[in-house]
Design an enzyme around this catalytic site. Structure first.
Site, PDB file in Angstrom:
ATOM      1  N   GLU A  61       0.867  -1.239   0.257  1.00  0.00           N
ATOM      2  CA  GLU A  61      -0.081  -0.013  -0.035  1.00  0.00           C
ATOM      3  C   GLU A  61       0.936   1.212   0.075  1.00  0.00           C
ATOM      4  O   GLU A  61       0.502   2.261  -0.597  1.00  0.00           O
ATOM      5  CB  GLU A  61      -0.887   0.132   1.174  1.00  0.00           C
ATOM      6  CG  GLU A  61      -2.203  -0.870   0.926  1.00  0.00           C
ATOM      7  CD  GLU A  61      -1.795  -2.255   1.280  1.00  0.00           C
ATOM      8  OE1 GLU A  61      -2.436  -3.350   0.817  1.00  0.00           O
ATOM      9  OE2 GLU A  61      -0.676  -2.708   1.955  1.00  0.00           O
ATOM     10  N   HIS A 130     -10.741  -5.560   8.597  1.00  0.00           N
ATOM     11  CA  HIS A 130     -11.242  -5.528   7.395  1.00  0.00           C
ATOM     12  C   HIS A 130     -12.615  -4.747   7.476  1.00  0.00           C
ATOM     13  O   HIS A 130     -13.483  -4.827   6.518  1.00  0.00           O
ATOM     14  CB  HIS A 130     -11.431  -6.661   6.733  1.00  0.00           C
ATOM     15  CG  HIS A 130      -9.885  -7.364   6.233  1.00  0.00           C
ATOM     16  ND1 HIS A 130      -9.395  -8.200   7.176  1.00  0.00           N
ATOM     17  CD2 HIS A 130      -9.365  -7.534   5.160  1.00  0.00           C
ATOM     18  CE1 HIS A 130      -8.046  -8.688   6.811  1.00  0.00           C
ATOM     19  NE2 HIS A 130      -7.894  -8.178   5.345  1.00  0.00           N
TER      20      HIS A 130
END
Length: 327
Positions: A61, A130
């Site tokens: 990321e 998540h």
């Protein structure tokens, strides 16, 4: 016949249209090309635009957002996908210290037209790493714009607005809304950044609801209407910049307000909205500003606990009843 699309298809259509209109727009992220994204937000883009404009990246990321900052500073308009919002923790330096600050640190001589897309929210049994809604992290950083579309029509229009904006914009798609349907125009269009939407008008209490909570708030408003209570529902749509004027004008009429988000209540955007309302409309309030959010704990994996964790229509309706009882 009126055309309807799902939330995710509307987003996909808007992105494809803005890519057709501007060759400087490209998409980068994990599995965005061959797979179309983990939630199929990018389906069909690789076949239409090719591997130079739809790029699968390594699982990094920090690298994805770093790539986006550099490309944006050099004149392109990257759309970088973070898949799950929780993964912001891996690239916060690139987001808050590079993307957000570069224009300021270079005296306005550099623009960073970077769009970051990500999926937020609980309700799918994806557990603590998540399922978060982290808009308050981002909205606290000068230089970033933070969008939370709650309807298919806004999902399409907001991705177009985000890509065309000359500043870093984070578009938070809500996972539990991806399959929801609504009317969506075929042509390309923009939803103005920083403009709230009044989803339902009312006279007795204002509910300011973010993201998925708009669905719950509208359902609560229907329930309360059967009891003779008139609820106004406002969707800010963006939390940075925040359309405080629309919220305050509503509260001045209804004299009561409940702010609802599925993020943790403590330190959430609801606290900022509450503060702004009491600063601007204190003399009009018939009851203290009320907030409803998730408890101060990670999102549970257990379906039973997760349902208890997320605010819902019943709790919103009860919150409105308590406000009315205090007036």
């Amino acid at each position: 016949m009126t055309r309807t699309l799902t939330y995710v298809k509307a987003f996909n259509e808007g992105l494809a249209q803005v890519m057709r209109a501007d060759d400087d727009v490209f998409v980068a992220g994990e599995d965005v090309a061959g797979y179309g994204g983990v939630f199929h937000m990018f389906d069909g883009l690789l076949s239409e635009f090719g591997p130079r404009r739809v790029v699968d990246t390594p699982i990094s990321e920090a690298a994805i957002i770093g790539l986006g900052v550099g490309a944006a500073a050099r004149g392109l308009r990257p759309v970088c996908d973070l898949m799950f919002m929780d993964f912001l923790g891996v690239c916060m330096d690139q987001v808050v210290n590079q993307a957000a600050k570069m224009k300021f640190m270079y005296g306005g001589s550099v623009s960073v037209p970077l769009t970051i897309t990500t999926a937020a929210g609980a309700g799918l049994g994806a557990a603590a790493q998540h399922s978060q809604s982290l808009e308050a992290w981002l909205a606290h950083t000068p230089g970033l714009k933070v969008l939370m579309p709650a309807t298919p029509v806004d999902a399409k229009g907001m991705i177009v607005s985000a890509v065309r904006d000359d500043n870093p914009v984070i578009v938070m798609l809500n996972k539990a809304l991806l399959g929801s349907r609504g009317e969506v125009p075929e042509e390309i269009y923009e939803v103005p950044i920083g403009t709230a939407a009044t989803l339902r008008t009312g006279d007795d209490v204002t509910v300011v609801a973010l993201g998925r909570m708009t669905v719950e708030a509208l359902a609560a408003a229907e329930e309360l209407a059967a009891e003779g209570v008139s609820v106004e529902v406002i969707d800010p749509r963006t939390v940075q910049p925040l359309d405080s004027e629309t919220i305050v004008q509503s509260v001045v009429r209804t004299n009561r307000v409940l702010v609802v988000h599925e993020a943790v209540r403590f330190g959430g955007i609801g606290a900022e909205i509450a503060a702004q309302v009491q600063e601007a409309a204190f003399d009009y309030l018939d009851a203290p500003v009320s907030r409803l959010g998730a408890p101060f704990t990670p999102v549970p994996f257990s379906p039973v606990l997760e349902r208890a964790y997320i605010p819902d229509r019943a709790r919103i309706a009860d919150g409105c009843r308590r406000l009315l009882a205090r007036g």
